[in-house]
Write an enzyme that holds these catalytic residues in place. Structure first.
Site, short mmCIF file in Angstrom:
data_model
loop_
_atom_site.label_atom_id
_atom_site.label_comp_id
_atom_site.label_asym_id
_atom_site.label_seq_id
_atom_site.Cartn_x
_atom_site.Cartn_y
_atom_site.Cartn_z
N GLU A 202 0.82 -1.15 -0.02
CA GLU A 202 -0.04 0.00 -0.01
C GLU A 202 0.91 1.11 -0.30
OE1 GLU A 202 -2.36 3.35 1.60
OE2 GLU A 202 -0.53 2.73 2.50
N GLU A 203 2.00 1.28 0.77
CA GLU A 203 2.85 2.41 1.01
C GLU A 203 3.52 2.80 -0.23
OE1 GLU A 203 2.44 4.30 3.54
OE2 GLU A 203 1.93 3.19 5.26
N ASP A 225 -7.63 1.89 7.75
CA ASP A 225 -6.47 2.45 8.05
C ASP A 225 -6.26 3.68 8.66
OD1 ASP A 225 -3.66 3.10 7.04
OD2 ASP A 225 -4.25 2.82 4.93
#
Ligand code: CO
Ligand code: ZN
Length: 344
Positions: A202-203, A225
């Site tokens: 995701e990052e 999140d």
């Protein structure tokens, strides 16, 4: 909280989420209908609903990766240069302890010149990440025996309670993984099919959620999140959210605009069940909802966020009360969802 400590202290940069996937798998084993891992590394836990006919598909996504580094080079003196994966503020990195995960995991520190020998113009100047180095206290020859280019490097800090809150590394987004696990364990008697997904990468641009969305083909996507809680001195901006004021129902961020009907539905459920919540507008940042909304047949997507202070540092701070609120809200949403209960 034992599970959250385990998740926070486990190490997994984008593309190396193995340790976290192992935890998800062992926590959910025997508690879901089936579970699989795709080639990219997303873990997808499926819990079948009791509805007749074609059931709606709800996907929960919490990303398993944390921001970190890979080894870029090792010099003859043993100093390691690192390449970042994820958005770091270099200020928060200098003089931190790290773990270098070679054939075994070894301790290192991100070194820095002492202030005594700094030139006046160097003081107050923040180095770039490319200037940083890791010192593992060994000569190059010895380092190369255990460490190779491409090995992951993670920040090292113990998870701990602090006053009314908890603090540790990678609350972004092990807290989302934690909520996904808790929700999957708690669900009973739901009509819809539920897919709890621990996503990867995701990052570095919401990559794993994109592929898993094509696989799951959800009607409804719920990203889990952290979000910014700038309820701190000197933030000079809107606080976005406040710690302990409940889970946040996201209206929008820079990667997705939550489905307005879903937002309304979540607010209704929160109010009806007296679940503490706050509304969130995040000007910069995104979650897996951005992928779920745009992947496959376009799911109605939303993010339920956990307010977090000091996001992308090793002292990320959250309130377990907000976490509990998120778990309760999502369980209620799924358990009351059935064919025709909402039009999206
Ligand atoms: Co993040
Ligand atoms: Zn995140």
């Amino acid at each position: 909280m034992k599970l959250l400590k385990k998740l926070s202290e486990a190490c997994g940069i984008p593309g190396r989420e193995d340790a976290i996937r192992k935890i998800v798998s062992s926590e959910l084993k025997g508690k879901v209908t089936s579970m699989k891992t795709d080639p990219m590394g997303n873990i997808i836990a499926f819990k079948r609903g009791s509805g007749k006919g074609t059931r709606k598909r709800v996907m929960l996504a919490g990303h398993m990766d944390e921001i970190g580094f890979v080894v870029q080079s090792i010099d003859d003196k043993g100093f390691i240069r690192i390449h970042p994966l994820g958005g770091f503020d270099p200020k928060t990195l200098i003089t931190k302890r790290v773990m270098v995960h070679g054939t075994k995991s070894i301790v290192g520190v991100i070194g820095s010149k002492p202030p005594h020998i700094m030139k006046p113009e160097e003081r107050g100047k923040v180095p770039e990440i490319s200037q940083l180095f890791v010192d593992v206290g060994l000569p190059g020859k010895k380092v190369r025996k255990t460490v190779s280019v491409g090995d992951q490097v993670t920040l090292d800090v113990a998870f701990s309670p602090v006053g009314d809150y908890v603090t540790g590394k990678a609350m972004d987004d092990r807290i989302g993984v934690y909520i996904m696990i808790e929700v999957m364990k708690k669900l009973r008697g739901h009509k819809v099919d539920v897919y709890g997904v621990g996503t990867v990468q995701e990052e570095v641009g919401i990559r794993g959620a994109m592929t898993s969305t094509f696989d799951v083909a959800p009607d409804i996507g719920i990203a889990l999140d952290v979000t910014l809680a700038c309820d701190i001195p000197g933030a000079n901006s809107d606080p976005i959210t406040k710690l302990g004021e409940g889970c946040a129902i996201k209206i929008l961020d820079s990667a997705s605009i939550s489905n307005p009907k879903l937002v309304k539905k979540f607010v209704q459920i929160a109010k009806k069940n007296k679940i503490k919540h706050q509304m969130e507008i995040l000007p910069r940042g995104g979650t897996d909802a951005g992928a779920m909304q745009r992947g496959h047949g376009a799911a109605a997507a939303i993010t339920i966020s956990i307010p977090c202070r000091y996001v992308h540092s090793v002292v990320e701070m959250i309130s377990m009360k907000d976490v509990q609120a998120a778990v309760n809200l999502i369980v209620k949403f799924i358990q009351t969802a059935h064919e025709g209960s909402y039009e999206l």
